[in-house]
Design a protein around this motif. Structure first.
Motif, PDB file in Angstrom:
ATOM      1  N   THR A  10      -1.556 -20.071 -23.991  1.00 28.39           N
ATOM      2  CA  THR A  10      -1.649 -20.800 -25.200  1.00 28.39           C
ATOM      3  C   THR A  10      -0.274 -21.658 -25.097  1.00 28.39           C
ATOM      4  OG1 THR A  10      -2.575 -19.294 -26.404  1.00 28.39           O
ATOM      5  CG2 THR A  10      -1.576 -21.332 -27.648  1.00 28.39           C
ATOM      6  N   MET A  11       0.995 -21.330 -24.492  1.00 24.94           N
ATOM      7  CA  MET A  11       2.068 -21.848 -24.301  1.00 24.94           C
ATOM      8  C   MET A  11       1.825 -22.925 -23.316  1.00 24.94           C
ATOM      9  SD  MET A  11       4.433 -20.723 -26.316  1.00 24.94           S
ATOM     10  CE  MET A  11       3.406 -20.065 -27.575  1.00 24.94           C
ATOM     11  N   VAL A  12       1.020 -22.677 -22.275  1.00 29.71           N
ATOM     12  CA  VAL A  12       0.888 -23.882 -21.246  1.00 29.71           C
ATOM     13  C   VAL A  12       0.137 -24.948 -21.961  1.00 29.71           C
ATOM     14  CG1 VAL A  12      -0.461 -24.441 -19.229  1.00 29.71           C
ATOM     15  CG2 VAL A  12       0.845 -22.314 -19.345  1.00 29.71           C
ATOM     16  N   LEU A  13      -1.033 -24.430 -22.638  1.00 25.72           N
ATOM     17  CA  LEU A  13      -1.886 -25.697 -23.419  1.00 25.72           C
ATOM     18  C   LEU A  13      -0.859 -26.333 -24.583  1.00 25.72           C
ATOM     19  CD1 LEU A  13      -5.222 -23.766 -24.005  1.00 25.72           C
ATOM     20  CD2 LEU A  13      -4.403 -25.369 -22.261  1.00 25.72           C
ATOM     21  N   VAL A  14      -0.127 -25.754 -25.227  1.00 21.22           N
ATOM     22  CA  VAL A  14       0.921 -26.399 -26.004  1.00 21.22           C
ATOM     23  C   VAL A  14       1.834 -27.279 -25.274  1.00 21.22           C
ATOM     24  CG1 VAL A  14       2.710 -26.148 -27.913  1.00 21.22           C
ATOM     25  CG2 VAL A  14       0.714 -24.677 -28.021  1.00 21.22           C
ATOM     26  N   SER A  15       2.493 -26.943 -24.096  1.00 23.14           N
ATOM     27  CA  SER A  15       3.378 -27.860 -23.462  1.00 23.14           C
ATOM     28  C   SER A  15       2.522 -29.012 -22.960  1.00 23.14           C
ATOM     29  CB  SER A  15       3.712 -27.070 -22.075  1.00 23.14           C
ATOM     30  OG  SER A  15       4.523 -25.927 -22.664  1.00 23.14           O
ATOM     31  N   VAL A  16       1.307 -28.803 -22.610  1.00 26.19           N
ATOM     32  CA  VAL A  16       0.696 -30.266 -21.962  1.00 26.19           C
ATOM     33  C   VAL A  16       0.311 -31.130 -23.321  1.00 26.19           C
ATOM     34  CG1 VAL A  16      -1.715 -30.959 -21.273  1.00 26.19           C
ATOM     35  CG2 VAL A  16      -0.432 -29.158 -20.082  1.00 26.19           C
ATOM     36  N   LEU A  17       0.194 -30.397 -24.376  1.00 26.60           N
ATOM     37  CA  LEU A  17      -0.008 -31.350 -25.680  1.00 26.60           C
ATOM     38  C   LEU A  17       1.021 -31.898 -26.072  1.00 26.60           C
ATOM     39  CD1 LEU A  17      -2.246 -31.870 -27.837  1.00 26.60           C
ATOM     40  CD2 LEU A  17      -1.141 -30.075 -29.073  1.00 26.60           C
ATOM     41  N   MET A  18       2.358 -31.408 -26.137  1.00 29.63           N
ATOM     42  CA  MET A  18       3.618 -31.824 -26.405  1.00 29.63           C
ATOM     43  C   MET A  18       3.862 -32.849 -25.442  1.00 29.63           C
ATOM     44  SD  MET A  18       4.562 -30.608 -29.178  1.00 29.63           S
ATOM     45  CE  MET A  18       5.830 -31.411 -29.241  1.00 29.63           C
ATOM     46  N   PHE A  19       3.668 -32.704 -24.366  1.00 25.12           N
ATOM     47  CA  PHE A  19       3.938 -33.722 -23.338  1.00 25.12           C
ATOM     48  C   PHE A  19       3.240 -34.969 -23.501  1.00 25.12           C
ATOM     49  CE2 PHE A  19       2.802 -36.084 -19.253  1.00 25.12           C
ATOM     50  CZ  PHE A  19       4.090 -36.789 -18.891  1.00 25.12           C
ATOM     51  N   LEU A  20       1.811 -34.885 -23.716  1.00 23.27           N
ATOM     52  CA  LEU A  20       0.975 -36.144 -24.223  1.00 23.27           C
ATOM     53  C   LEU A  20       1.596 -36.922 -25.383  1.00 23.27           C
ATOM     54  CD1 LEU A  20      -2.582 -34.685 -23.307  1.00 23.27           C
ATOM     55  CD2 LEU A  20      -1.118 -36.342 -22.409  1.00 23.27           C
ATOM     56  N   ILE A  21       2.154 -35.972 -26.361  1.00 27.09           N
ATOM     57  CA  ILE A  21       2.531 -36.533 -27.725  1.00 27.09           C
ATOM     58  C   ILE A  21       3.837 -37.191 -27.613  1.00 27.09           C
ATOM     59  CG2 ILE A  21       3.609 -35.938 -30.060  1.00 27.09           C
ATOM     60  CD1 ILE A  21       1.401 -33.722 -30.117  1.00 27.09           C
ATOM     61  N   LEU A  22       4.658 -36.761 -26.648  1.00 31.30           N
ATOM     62  CA  LEU A  22       5.961 -37.380 -26.630  1.00 31.30           C
ATOM     63  C   LEU A  22       6.152 -38.382 -25.482  1.00 31.30           C
ATOM     64  CD1 LEU A  22       8.164 -33.770 -26.456  1.00 31.30           C
ATOM     65  CD2 LEU A  22       7.976 -35.923 -28.101  1.00 31.30           C
ATOM     66  N   ARG A  23       5.078 -38.545 -24.705  1.00 28.31           N
ATOM     67  CA  ARG A  23       5.258 -39.697 -23.703  1.00 28.31           C
ATOM     68  C   ARG A  23       5.291 -41.205 -24.376  1.00 28.31           C
ATOM     69  NH1 ARG A  23      -0.433 -41.663 -21.612  1.00 28.31           N
ATOM     70  NH2 ARG A  23      -1.555 -41.016 -23.300  1.00 28.31           N
ATOM     71  N   GLY A  24       5.590 -42.110 -23.490  1.00 26.14           N
ATOM     72  CA  GLY A  24       5.692 -43.644 -23.797  1.00 26.14           C
ATOM     73  C   GLY A  24       7.022 -44.023 -23.330  1.00 26.14           C
ATOM     74  N   PRO A  25       7.113 -45.406 -23.405  1.00 25.05           N
ATOM     75  CA  PRO A  25       8.412 -46.025 -22.905  1.00 25.05           C
ATOM     76  C   PRO A  25       9.566 -45.799 -23.717  1.00 25.05           C
ATOM     77  CG  PRO A  25       6.812 -47.590 -24.065  1.00 25.05           C
ATOM     78  CD  PRO A  25       6.114 -46.281 -23.919  1.00 25.05           C
ATOM     79  N   ASN A  26       9.266 -45.463 -24.922  1.00 23.04           N
ATOM     80  CA  ASN A  26      10.738 -44.966 -25.833  1.00 23.04           C
ATOM     81  C   ASN A  26      10.909 -43.688 -25.949  1.00 23.04           C
ATOM     82  OD1 ASN A  26      11.447 -47.714 -25.834  1.00 23.04           O
ATOM     83  ND2 ASN A  26       9.972 -48.159 -27.650  1.00 23.04           N
ATOM     84  N   ALA A  27      10.210 -42.707 -25.072  1.00 20.98           N
ATOM     85  CA  ALA A  27      10.296 -41.533 -25.185  1.00 20.98           C
ATOM     86  C   ALA A  27      11.767 -40.675 -25.051  1.00 20.98           C
ATOM     87  CB  ALA A  27       9.332 -40.612 -24.202  1.00 20.98           C
ATOM     88  N   ASN A  28      11.998 -39.883 -25.940  1.00 18.91           N
ATOM     89  CA  ASN A  28      13.438 -39.154 -25.818  1.00 18.91           C
ATOM     90  C   ASN A  28      13.273 -38.232 -24.603  1.00 18.91           C
ATOM     91  OD1 ASN A  28      15.695 -37.941 -26.152  1.00 18.91           O
ATOM     92  ND2 ASN A  28      15.340 -37.530 -28.168  1.00 18.91           N
ATOM     93  N   LEU A  29      13.740 -38.415 -23.483  1.00 17.96           N
ATOM     94  CA  LEU A  29      13.542 -37.427 -22.396  1.00 17.96           C
ATOM     95  C   LEU A  29      14.218 -36.187 -22.631  1.00 17.96           C
ATOM     96  CD1 LEU A  29      11.989 -37.436 -19.654  1.00 17.96           C
ATOM     97  CD2 LEU A  29      14.289 -38.420 -18.730  1.00 17.96           C
ATOM     98  N   THR A  30      15.384 -36.390 -23.080  1.00 15.46           N
ATOM     99  CA  THR A  30      16.229 -34.870 -23.642  1.00 15.46           C
ATOM    100  C   THR A  30      15.384 -34.024 -24.340  1.00 15.46           C
ATOM    101  OG1 THR A  30      17.982 -36.035 -23.227  1.00 15.46           O
ATOM    102  CG2 THR A  30      18.326 -33.857 -24.156  1.00 15.46           C
ATOM    103  N   LEU A  31      14.723 -34.533 -25.521  1.00 14.96           N
ATOM    104  CA  LEU A  31      13.967 -33.675 -26.338  1.00 14.96           C
ATOM    105  C   LEU A  31      12.692 -33.124 -25.376  1.00 14.96           C
ATOM    106  CD1 LEU A  31      13.154 -33.010 -29.376  1.00 14.96           C
ATOM    107  CD2 LEU A  31      12.092 -34.778 -29.439  1.00 14.96           C
ATOM    108  N   GLY A  32      12.012 -34.007 -24.863  1.00 16.71           N
ATOM    109  CA  GLY A  32      10.799 -33.451 -23.934  1.00 16.71           C
ATOM    110  C   GLY A  32      11.145 -32.421 -22.993  1.00 16.71           C
ATOM    111  N   ILE A  33      12.477 -32.424 -22.395  1.00 10.63           N
ATOM    112  CA  ILE A  33      12.917 -31.494 -21.408  1.00 10.63           C
ATOM    113  C   ILE A  33      13.238 -30.045 -22.164  1.00 10.63           C
ATOM    114  CG2 ILE A  33      14.915 -30.674 -19.976  1.00 10.63           C
ATOM    115  CD1 ILE A  33      14.882 -33.550 -19.010  1.00 10.63           C
ATOM    116  N   ILE A  34      13.742 -30.228 -23.171  1.00  7.64           N
ATOM    117  CA  ILE A  34      14.175 -28.914 -23.988  1.00  7.64           C
ATOM    118  C   ILE A  34      12.808 -28.315 -24.675  1.00  7.64           C
ATOM    119  CG2 ILE A  34      15.400 -28.304 -26.313  1.00  7.64           C
ATOM    120  CD1 ILE A  34      17.688 -30.383 -25.833  1.00  7.64           C
ATOM    121  N   ILE A  35      11.845 -29.111 -25.176  1.00  6.55           N
ATOM    122  CA  ILE A  35      10.693 -28.427 -25.671  1.00  6.55           C
ATOM    123  C   ILE A  35      10.010 -28.030 -24.748  1.00  6.55           C
ATOM    124  CG2 ILE A  35       8.603 -28.963 -26.930  1.00  6.55           C
ATOM    125  CD1 ILE A  35      10.050 -31.041 -28.490  1.00  6.55           C
ATOM    126  N   LEU A  36       9.752 -28.694 -23.599  1.00  4.82           N
ATOM    127  CA  LEU A  36       8.883 -28.180 -22.286  1.00  4.82           C
ATOM    128  C   LEU A  36       9.462 -26.913 -21.733  1.00  4.82           C
ATOM    129  CD1 LEU A  36       7.570 -31.477 -21.007  1.00  4.82           C
ATOM    130  CD2 LEU A  36       6.463 -29.671 -22.349  1.00  4.82           C
TER     131      LEU A  36
END
Length: 81
Positions: A10-36
């Protein structure tokens, strides 16, 4: 598979889902690194605690792949050693 093996996958599936939510040109890369990264480490811990051979291997390999992806994000940010 016991509950810790299911939580690991489930943690893998949540990680993929969070990546898809956090992506984009104005994505906060630090937040994505910490969460993933934290979800991946938690998934590896769950896989080790599961004590089942199959769910442990699947959990460690899939969460390890997410952790490698997080390392590549860290390299892209330019703050890795």
């Amino acid at each position: 598979m016991n509950k810790f093996g299911i939580l690991s996958i489930t943690m893998v599936l949540v990680s993929v889902l969070m990546f898809l939510i956090l992506r984009g040109p104005n994505a906060n890369l630090t937040l994505g690194i910490i969460i993933l990264g934290s979800l991946s480490l938690l998934g590896i811990i769950f896989a080790v605690i599961s004590k089942k051979w199959l769910s442990g291997v699947i959990g460690v390999l899939s969460n390890g792949a997410v952790l490698v992806f997080v390392f590549f994000l860290l390299l892209a940010k330019g703050t890795a050693g």
